[in-house]
Scaffold this active site. Structure first.
Site: not given
Ligand code: NAP
Ligand code: F7E
Length: 336
Positions: A11-12, A57-58, A80, A124, A126, A148, A152, A178, A183
């Site tokens: 669902t994400g 559920d995880l 997830a 990630s 991060e 976080y 990871k 990404h 998003r």
């Molecule tokens: P997202 O949109 O926040 O989606 C997270 C998904 O995890 C949702 O489907 C959520 O379900 C599910 N989830 C959370 N807790 C759960 C649980 N306890 N049991 C089962 N499902 C659960 O994240 P995303 O951006 O698609 O990212 C996907 C993965 O890549 C994540 O692991 C994230 O940490 C990692 N990641 C993301 C990025 C990025 O930039 N997007 C970069 C690096 C790594 P609900 O809909 O029920 O909330």
């Molecule tokens: O923040 C700055 C904030 O929340 C990016 C997740 O997908 O990518 C994501 O994590 C930057 C940070 O993403 C606001 O301080 C400024 O420096 O979009 P973000 P994130 O924290 O980089 C990594 C790779 C993951 O793995 C994570 O799951 O933007 N920033 N002003 C802000 N950020 C937010 N959210 N909101 C603000 O108002």
């Protein structure tokens, strides 16, 4: 015979793009979703007649074992997670339960049922946090800066450990940020493009942000799920950095998004100290050389193209009056 895949986190954002890709490749797709009091299917609505959803559920070991045992997939994509960094300071223990122990539970389920199932783990950028070198590659040491990031790192190494201990095909993709029109609204790209759309439509005057100097390597989620799939199609299990190799500041993001809508960001953007993080990741930029060489992966959307795509999608959505249709779930952490 078609392949079967389980996608957790379907669902994400990434789950929805990956499910589309797997269907294009002829897979049977089983999405694992946790029970919510109201469905959260806006990203996969268009796929619901072609995928199967199963509850898991995880946090619940038996639900994962049952899922893997019933489905007997060829591949599991474990996407997830609790993915919003600021929420991890609010709920560090739950973050560890989902993102660290949850991954271990999934690996245990696979070990229990069938170790020939291939597993993808969503690592990630991060994990690099306070970076030790620039750009970051697969050998760059980790220095996470949030619960976080720490969660990871655990997940990353437990995946490596199961690969090495049980000869499992378990890989981690170290993905840099990404984004896409799917998003969640609390992440900075989408917060900005949604804000631009509302200001353009006269529904808002200002947009409050935190640190405008932070820099990220932003790519398009649709490109990144191609890399995820490709990692599980290799002969040998390995970990890969997936990134564009370019970085921009939040200020660049804001300028690009507002100017695409014909607005001057300085008239609308305010900074709010409450949105600063306790420990910031200042600058991430990835080196995707290994992925390019071994997976043949290339991103197809650059930063300006990504921002334009997201602004256009939000402007259209707001104009259609669908202000709340996309992603209001998960906004628990004060919008940071
Ligand atoms: P997202 O949109 O926040 O989606 C997270 C998904 O995890 C949702 O489907 C959520 O379900 C599910 N989830 C959370 N807790 C759960 C649980 N306890 N049991 C089962 N499902 C659960 O994240 P995303 O951006 O698609 O990212 C996907 C993965 O890549 C994540 O692991 C994230 O940490 C990692 N990641 C993301 C990025 C990025 O930039 N997007 C970069 C690096 C790594 P609900 O809909 O029920 O909330
Ligand atoms: O923040 C700055 C904030 O929340 C990016 C997740 O997908 O990518 C994501 O994590 C930057 C940070 O993403 C606001 O301080 C400024 O420096 O979009 P973000 P994130 O924290 O980089 C990594 C790779 C993951 O793995 C994570 O799951 O933007 N920033 N002003 C802000 N950020 C937010 N959210 N909101 C603000 O108002």
């Amino acid at each position: 015979m078609s392949k079967r895949a389980i996608v957790t986190g379907i669902t994400g954002q990434d789950g929805s793009y990956l499910a589309e890709l797997l269907l294009e490749h002829g897979y049977e797709v089983v999405g694992a979703a946790r029970r919510l009091s109201a469905p959260n299917h806006w990203r996969i609505e268009h796929l619901l007649d072609r995928i199967e959803l199963r509850p898991a559920d995880l946090l619940d070991q038996l639900s994962l074992i049952r899922l893997v045992d019933d489905v007997r997939p060829h591949e599991i994509y474990n996407l997830a997670a609790m993915s919003f960094v600021p929420a991890s300071w609010d709920q560090p223990i739950l973050t560890g339960e989902y993102n660290s122990l949850g991954v271990t539970r999934m690996l245990e389920a696979v070990r229990h049922v069938d170790t020939s199932i291939k597993v993808y783990q969503a690592s990630s950028s991060e994990m690099f946090g306070k970076v030790r070198e620039t750009p970051q590659n697969e050998l760059t040491p980790f220095y996470p800066r949030s619960p976080y990031g720490v969660s990871k790192v655990f997940a990353h190494y437990i995946t490596v450990n199961y690969r090495e201990s049980y000869d499992m095909f378990a890989v981690s993709g170290i993905l840099f940020n990404h984004e896409s029109p799917r998003r969640g609204l609390e992440f900075v790209t989408r917060k900005v493009t949604d804000g631009v759309a509302r200001i353009k439509a006269g529904q808002a005057e200002t947009l409050s942000l935190g640190n405008l100097d932070a820099r990220r390597d932003w790519g398009f989620a649709g490109d990144y799920v191609r890399a995820i799939w490709s990692m599980l199609q290799q002969e040998r299990a390995d970990d890969y950095v997936i990134a564009t190799g370019t970085s921009h500041s939040v200020r660049d993001l804001v300028e690009t998004a507002f100017s695409h809508a014909g607005l001057d960001w300085r008239d609308h953007v305010r900074t709010d100290p409450a949105l600063m993080r306790p420990a910031e990741v200042e600058h991430l930029i990835g080196d995707p050389s290994r992925a390019k060489a071994e997976l043949g992966w290339r991103p197809s959307v650059d930063f300006p193209g990504l921002v334009r795509m997201m602004v256009d999608a939000d402007v259209e959505r707001v104009a259609r009056g669908l202000a709340d249709a996309a992603g209001t779930a998960g906004m628990g952490a004060a919008g940071r």
